[in-house]
Design a protein around this motif. Sequence first.
Motif, short mmCIF file in Angstrom:
data_model
loop_
_atom_site.label_atom_id
_atom_site.label_comp_id
_atom_site.label_asym_id
_atom_site.label_seq_id
_atom_site.Cartn_x
_atom_site.Cartn_y
_atom_site.Cartn_z
N VAL A 290 137.66 74.37 108.05
CA VAL A 290 137.37 73.97 109.43
C VAL A 290 135.91 73.65 109.69
N LEU A 291 135.03 73.86 108.74
CA LEU A 291 133.62 73.55 108.97
C LEU A 291 133.28 72.09 108.67
N ASP A 292 134.22 71.34 108.15
CA ASP A 292 133.96 69.94 107.79
C ASP A 292 135.24 69.14 107.98
N ASP B 144 128.16 82.03 114.45
CA ASP B 144 127.26 80.88 114.42
C ASP B 144 127.96 79.58 114.07
N HIS B 145 129.30 79.60 114.00
CA HIS B 145 130.04 78.40 113.60
C HIS B 145 130.74 77.71 114.76
N VAL B 146 130.52 78.17 115.98
CA VAL B 146 131.30 77.65 117.11
C VAL B 146 131.18 76.14 117.23
N ASP B 147 129.97 75.62 117.27
CA ASP B 147 129.80 74.17 117.47
C ASP B 147 130.39 73.39 116.32
N ARG B 148 130.19 73.85 115.09
CA ARG B 148 130.73 73.13 113.93
C ARG B 148 132.25 73.12 113.95
N VAL B 149 132.86 74.24 114.32
CA VAL B 149 134.31 74.32 114.35
C VAL B 149 134.89 73.35 115.36
N PHE B 150 134.36 73.36 116.57
CA PHE B 150 134.94 72.47 117.59
C PHE B 150 134.60 71.00 117.33
N ALA B 151 133.50 70.75 116.65
CA ALA B 151 133.22 69.37 116.24
C ALA B 151 134.27 68.89 115.25
#
Length: 322
Positions: free
Chosen positions: A148-150, A240-247
């Motif tokens: 989910v990070l990419d 610290d992954h919130v923005d990356r996950v929703f992106a």
Amino acid sequence: MPQFDMPLERLREYRPELAVPGDLADFWSATLAETREHDLAATFEPAGNGLALIETFDVRFAGFGGHEIRGWLHLPAHRTGPLPAVVEYLGYGGGRGLAHERTLYAQAGYAHFVMDTRGQGSGWSAGDTPDPDAAGLPQQPGMMTRGVLDPREYYYRRVFTDAVRAVEAVRSHPEVDARRVAVTGGSQGGGISLAVAGLVDDLAGVATDVPFLCDFPRATTLVDTDPYSEIARYLKVHRDHVDRVFATLSYFDGAILGRRAVAPALFSVGLVDDITPPSTVFAAYNHYAADKSIEVYPFSGHEAGSQLHEVAKLRWLAERLA
């Protein structure tokens, strides 16, 4: 359980501002082009089903990455001429099951293609398709945070691509009328149907029931039920992954991909559904770009209209696939 989401009059107007990736079209165009470098290689082997009026074929075709995807193709035993087809995608955790299990649309006279979902099929129905590209990064148990990070590594990139190839596979069968193909599914299958509607521009119809994978920002903050809560649990640890996950999720949101659709659609929603909250279904419905209608079941949960809605779907499909 009482109705917990917005009143119906507000649901009918709910159109959230969702962050659409600037490269969404290029991302999916490149993904599908990369997949089509692999020969579709669709095969249809007769499979015994114990049924006198339906013939079943064990299907294999090349999905994302050229990986082998399984499915069933059901055909009415007594048929004349090329048939319209219904491609069915399955709910979360389920697989294609046994050869006789899902034959409704073949009973109605269509070619009925049931796609196995890679990496699933041990929840409520058995599956036969592995997910060879599963990322080795940490994830919450389940599929929702796999890669989910990419967006290039995310699980549903592979599933949505498989689903597009499933349409291509059924169209390759000599007894299918390639001009008359509709897609359908409930929950996860409904979300996959919306994605395919946004990625395939010549479908005859899209029947999406209580679609999952829609309006992720609201869904993950409104309910604490799986599968959406897999994302919340992941973010509770990986703060610290919130923005990356929703992106990443924005590339796979049915309320975003449905804006690209041109096929007519029939939605269903239950107003007591705490799995796919009504507002998330209406987010997808209200943003859907093509002709559409929705069946609302005020006292139903995730089952929505159940067998009653099947009657409505068969009537709707008959009009689009005639």
